[in-house]
Scaffold this motif. Structure first.
Motif, mmCIF file in Angstrom:
data_model
loop_
_atom_site.group_PDB
_atom_site.id
_atom_site.type_symbol
_atom_site.label_atom_id
_atom_site.label_comp_id
_atom_site.label_asym_id
_atom_site.label_seq_id
_atom_site.Cartn_x
_atom_site.Cartn_y
_atom_site.Cartn_z
ATOM 1 N N TRP A 190 1.727 -10.857 -0.150
ATOM 2 C CA TRP A 190 1.212 -9.598 0.384
ATOM 3 C C TRP A 190 0.016 -9.871 1.267
ATOM 4 O O TRP A 190 -0.681 -10.867 1.114
ATOM 5 N N ARG A 191 -0.171 -8.994 2.235
ATOM 6 C CA ARG A 191 -1.293 -9.141 3.166
ATOM 7 C C ARG A 191 -1.732 -7.769 3.659
ATOM 8 O O ARG A 191 -0.958 -6.820 3.684
ATOM 9 N N VAL A 192 -3.014 -7.716 4.018
ATOM 10 C CA VAL A 192 -3.621 -6.469 4.478
ATOM 11 C C VAL A 192 -4.498 -6.777 5.688
ATOM 12 O O VAL A 192 -5.237 -7.762 5.690
ATOM 13 N N SER A 193 -4.430 -5.930 6.699
ATOM 14 C CA SER A 193 -5.367 -6.009 7.826
ATOM 15 C C SER A 193 -5.977 -4.632 8.022
ATOM 16 O O SER A 193 -5.342 -3.614 7.763
ATOM 17 N N SER A 194 -7.217 -4.611 8.450
ATOM 18 C CA SER A 194 -7.880 -3.331 8.709
ATOM 19 C C SER A 194 -7.595 -2.912 10.148
ATOM 20 O O SER A 194 -7.398 -3.749 11.024
ATOM 21 N N MET A 195 -7.591 -1.592 10.371
ATOM 22 C CA MET A 195 -7.244 -1.067 11.690
ATOM 23 C C MET A 195 -8.252 -0.010 12.129
ATOM 24 O O MET A 195 -8.825 0.701 11.312
ATOM 25 N N ARG B 10 -13.433 -5.800 16.847
ATOM 26 C CA ARG B 10 -12.388 -5.665 15.833
ATOM 27 C C ARG B 10 -12.999 -5.210 14.517
ATOM 28 O O ARG B 10 -14.119 -5.575 14.192
ATOM 29 N N PRO B 11 -12.255 -4.430 13.726
ATOM 30 C CA PRO B 11 -12.760 -4.102 12.391
ATOM 31 C C PRO B 11 -12.791 -5.360 11.530
ATOM 32 O O PRO B 11 -12.067 -6.326 11.798
ATOM 33 N N ALA B 12 -13.618 -5.355 10.510
ATOM 34 C CA ALA B 12 -13.763 -6.527 9.642
ATOM 35 C C ALA B 12 -12.485 -6.758 8.837
ATOM 36 O O ALA B 12 -11.718 -5.837 8.565
ATOM 37 N N LYS B 13 -12.291 -8.002 8.449
ATOM 38 C CA LYS B 13 -11.133 -8.393 7.662
ATOM 39 C C LYS B 13 -11.319 -7.901 6.220
ATOM 40 O O LYS B 13 -12.384 -8.096 5.637
ATOM 41 N N PRO B 14 -10.310 -7.250 5.613
ATOM 42 C CA PRO B 14 -10.473 -6.764 4.239
ATOM 43 C C PRO B 14 -10.477 -7.909 3.229
ATOM 44 O O PRO B 14 -9.899 -8.968 3.470
ATOM 45 N N ILE C 228 -7.623 -3.490 18.122
ATOM 46 C CA ILE C 228 -7.250 -2.439 17.171
ATOM 47 C C ILE C 228 -7.191 -2.966 15.746
ATOM 48 O O ILE C 228 -7.589 -2.295 14.814
ATOM 49 N N GLN C 229 -6.699 -4.178 15.560
ATOM 50 C CA GLN C 229 -6.395 -4.682 14.227
ATOM 51 C C GLN C 229 -7.151 -5.981 13.947
ATOM 52 O O GLN C 229 -7.299 -6.830 14.816
ATOM 53 N N SER C 230 -7.608 -6.139 12.687
ATOM 54 C CA SER C 230 -8.262 -7.378 12.274
ATOM 55 C C SER C 230 -7.195 -8.410 11.907
ATOM 56 O O SER C 230 -6.000 -8.117 11.884
#
Length: 147
Positions: free
Chosen positions: A118-123, A47-51, A132-134
């Motif tokens: 608000w929230r963000v996940s890396s893809m 998985r990609p790293a968490k932003p 696919i998604q963190s």
């Protein structure tokens, strides 16, 4: 009589058809060289790293009708999934971006005296299906009440 002949032919076919082909070791190596083994791309299962969210800080008061959300680029991330909502369960979304390439997003149309989550996940879209998604990084901010 025809039945017995049919059974005899059937059993002979089974016996002859299931005999392994005789092949010496050199022939087997030559045959396998035609089809090299597949090499697994292990990076597609990570998985990609968490932003890391940078601004606005948690529970920061905003005195405008728009805000710029910022986060640090995550290693191995190709894009981001960003959500902004008026509830902590993200049921009432006011803005959502998928496959978003930048690390900042300007959100306008904010109402005064409200909390925004608000929230963000890396893809990394070309990864294997479950990778696919963190995980999401989440935060919240509030707008100043109208005076």
């Amino acid at each position: 009589m025809k039945f017995l002949v049919s059974i005899l032919i059937f059993t002979t076919t089974l016996i002859v058809g299931t005999q392994p082909l005789a092949m010496n070791k050199e022939e087997a190596i030559d045959m396998n060289a035609l089809f090299p083994p597949l090499k697994a791309n292990l990076s597609l299962g990570e998985r990609p790293a968490k932003p890391e969210l940078t601004a606005p800080s948690f529970f920061q008061k905003i005195n405008a009708s728009k805000v710029t959300l910022e986060w640090k680029a995550a290693p191995a991330a190709e894009s981001y999934h960003v959500q902004v909502a008026t509830d902590p369960n993200f049921k009432w979304l006011i803005n959502e971006k998928q496959l978003f390439k930048a690390t900042t997003l300007e959100v306008d149309g904010l109402e005064s005296g409200k909390h925004y989550f608000w929230r963000v996940s890396s893809m990394k879209p070309e990864n294997k299906k479950g990778f696919i998604q963190s995980a999401f990084s989440s935060s919240m901010f509030a707008t100043e009440s109208a005076k």
